[in-house]
Scaffold this active site. Structure first.
Site, PDB file in Angstrom:
ATOM      1  N   ASP A 255       0.814  -1.207   0.000  1.00 35.08           N
ATOM      2  CA  ASP A 255       0.000   0.000   0.000  1.00 35.08           C
ATOM      3  C   ASP A 255       0.856   1.268   0.000  1.00 35.08           C
ATOM      4  O   ASP A 255       1.882   1.307   0.666  1.00 35.08           O
ATOM      5  CB  ASP A 255      -0.874  -0.017   1.263  1.00 35.08           C
ATOM      6  N   GLY A 256       0.397   2.266  -0.722  1.00 32.85           N
ATOM      7  CA  GLY A 256       1.027   3.589  -0.625  1.00 32.85           C
ATOM      8  C   GLY A 256       1.716   4.077  -1.891  1.00 32.85           C
ATOM      9  O   GLY A 256       2.355   5.129  -1.875  1.00 32.85           O
ATOM     10  N   ASN A 257       1.567   3.332  -2.981  1.00 37.27           N
ATOM     11  CA  ASN A 257       2.261   3.721  -4.216  1.00 37.27           C
ATOM     12  C   ASN A 257       1.832   5.091  -4.722  1.00 37.27           C
ATOM     13  O   ASN A 257       2.663   5.911  -5.129  1.00 37.27           O
ATOM     14  CB  ASN A 257       1.981   2.700  -5.329  1.00 37.27           C
TER      15      ASN A 257
ATOM     16  N   HIS B 280       3.230   3.088  -8.937  1.00 39.76           N
ATOM     17  CA  HIS B 280       3.172   1.629  -9.087  1.00 39.76           C
ATOM     18  C   HIS B 280       4.474   1.100  -9.707  1.00 39.76           C
ATOM     19  O   HIS B 280       4.960   0.032  -9.346  1.00 39.76           O
ATOM     20  CB  HIS B 280       1.977   1.214  -9.940  1.00 39.76           C
TER      21      HIS B 280
ATOM     22  N   ARG C 251     -11.391   1.084  -9.316  1.00 41.73           N
ATOM     23  CA  ARG C 251     -10.546   2.249  -9.624  1.00 41.73           C
ATOM     24  C   ARG C 251     -10.809   2.697 -11.063  1.00 41.73           C
ATOM     25  O   ARG C 251     -11.500   2.029 -11.819  1.00 41.73           O
ATOM     26  CB  ARG C 251      -9.081   1.888  -9.404  1.00 41.73           C
TER      27      ARG C 251
ATOM     28  N   LEU D 235      12.592 -19.882  -2.977  1.00 45.65           N
ATOM     29  CA  LEU D 235      11.449 -19.089  -2.516  1.00 45.65           C
ATOM     30  C   LEU D 235      10.191 -19.405  -3.324  1.00 45.65           C
ATOM     31  O   LEU D 235      10.232 -19.482  -4.554  1.00 45.65           O
ATOM     32  CB  LEU D 235      11.789 -17.594  -2.682  1.00 45.65           C
TER      33      LEU D 235
HETATM   34  C1  FPP Z   1      -1.572  -0.241  -3.633  1.00 42.36           C
HETATM   35  O1  FPP Z   1      -1.144   1.100  -3.496  1.00 42.36           O
HETATM   36  C2  FPP Z   1      -0.891  -0.905  -4.755  1.00 42.36           C
HETATM   37  C3  FPP Z   1      -1.511  -1.471  -5.825  1.00 42.36           C
HETATM   38  C4  FPP Z   1      -2.985  -1.502  -6.001  1.00 42.36           C
HETATM   39  C5  FPP Z   1      -0.718  -2.098  -6.929  1.00 42.36           C
HETATM   40  C6  FPP Z   1       0.519  -2.811  -6.473  1.00 42.36           C
HETATM   41  C7  FPP Z   1       1.192  -3.423  -7.638  1.00 42.36           C
HETATM   42  C8  FPP Z   1       2.528  -3.460  -7.844  1.00 42.36           C
HETATM   43  C9  FPP Z   1       3.517  -2.888  -6.886  1.00 42.36           C
HETATM   44  C10 FPP Z   1       3.030  -4.140  -9.069  1.00 42.36           C
HETATM   45  C11 FPP Z   1       3.545  -5.507  -8.711  1.00 42.36           C
HETATM   46  C12 FPP Z   1       3.591  -6.367  -9.911  1.00 42.36           C
HETATM   47  C13 FPP Z   1       3.525  -7.724  -9.860  1.00 42.36           C
HETATM   48  C14 FPP Z   1       3.474  -8.526 -11.108  1.00 42.36           C
HETATM   49  C15 FPP Z   1       3.481  -8.455  -8.591  1.00 42.36           C
HETATM   50  P1  FPP Z   1      -2.252   2.228  -3.680  1.00 42.36           P
HETATM   51  O2  FPP Z   1      -2.474   2.426  -5.138  1.00 42.36           O
HETATM   52  O3  FPP Z   1      -3.456   1.825  -2.892  1.00 42.36           O
HETATM   53  O4  FPP Z   1      -1.568   3.491  -3.090  1.00 42.36           O
HETATM   54  P2  FPP Z   1      -2.266   4.550  -2.151  1.00 42.36           P
HETATM   55  O5  FPP Z   1      -2.574   3.825  -0.857  1.00 42.36           O
HETATM   56  O6  FPP Z   1      -1.181   5.572  -1.971  1.00 42.36           O
HETATM   57  O7  FPP Z   1      -3.453   5.084  -2.868  1.00 42.36           O
END
Ligand code: FPP
Length: 221
Positions: A2-4, A19, A53, A113
């Site tokens: 979470d947090g991207n 992301h 979304r 893993l």
């Molecule tokens: C949540 O942060 C993150 C996601 C919904 C997507 C996460 C996906 C990846 C990191 C890609 C990984 C790829 C593979 C193939 C495993 P958010 O969007 O909810 O961020 P926010 O809390 O700041 O809104």
């Protein structure tokens, strides 16, 4: 993970680029835990609720999942990583399902893993599907009502071949499970960090594990 988007917002970057940064964090973490000998790592990449979304974000994420799985497959395979997916994968785009099938097949004999990616995953949906499967077995006379126990239910979940998680780490500071592994988390230790996922370094992972190691797990005793 979470947090991207908040991470990108904080830097004045396009939100979705968070992301992309999250992928880098995941790659670093996978290398780190694989080298440390961790047996199982499961990451929550897309929930069954994330379809709500914007179309732009959903399209972006689907493209990203396909790209990451195809780009990283050789390296993961070379590093003895076994890749699996949990969730309602039949509800994912067909091209992605093909990439996933290739990745599962190519890494199925790897003994390092075991990396699970939760996609189109929701715990309540998983439990509903498990109940449907058990009801079908019941109707077909394969099981009796008295056969329905914890083991049978666990055997119908996406995680049927996996142990329950010892530790669940949530980044981004939210103090909830958000429909993640509700059945499997019955005795998991929880670790919540305010750090946003792109800032979750291998050192931060080690901190979480160090804290986990000194917790007393009582299993109801
Ligand atoms: C949540 O942060 C993150 C996601 C919904 C997507 C996460 C996906 C990846 C990191 C890609 C990984 C790829 C593979 C193939 C495993 P958010 O969007 O909810 O961020 P926010 O809390 O700041 O809104």
């Amino acid at each position: 993970m979470d947090g991207n988007r908040r991470w990108a917002d904080n830097r004045g970057l396009p939100r979705l680029s968070g992301h992309q940064e999250g992928v880098k964090t995941l790659k670093n973490l996978v290398k780190h835990v694989a080298a440390a000998g961790l047996k199982y790592l499961t990451v929550y990449a897309f929930s069954s609720e994330n379809w709500n979304r914007s179309n732009e974000e959903v399209d972006y994420l689907m493209r990203l999942f396909g790209k990451v799985v195809t780009d990283e497959l050789d390296e993961l395979a070379q590093n003895n990583v076994r890749l699996r997916f949990i969730g309602d994968i039949a509800g994912m785009p067909a091209d992605l399902q093909n990439y996933f099938a290739t990745a599962i097949e190519k890494t199925k004999d790897n003994k390092g893993l075991s990396l699970q990616v939760a996609l189109n995953y929701g715990s309540r949906l998983e439990l509903a599907q498990a109940m449907q499967a058990i009801a079908a077995d019941l109707q077909a006379g394969k099981v009796a009502i008295s056969d329905i126990d914890e083991q049978l239910i666990a055997s119908k979940l996406y995680t049927r071949e996996l142990p329950d998680p010892d530790l669940i780490i949530r980044t981004g500071g939210e103090m909830r499970l958000s429909n993640y592994l509700l059945w499997q988390a019955a005795y998991s230790e929880l670790y919540v960090t305010p750090l946003l996922w792109p800032d979750f370094t291998p050192e931060e992972y080690d901190k979480a594990v160090t804290e986990f190691a000194v917790r007393e797990r009582r299993w109801g005793l």
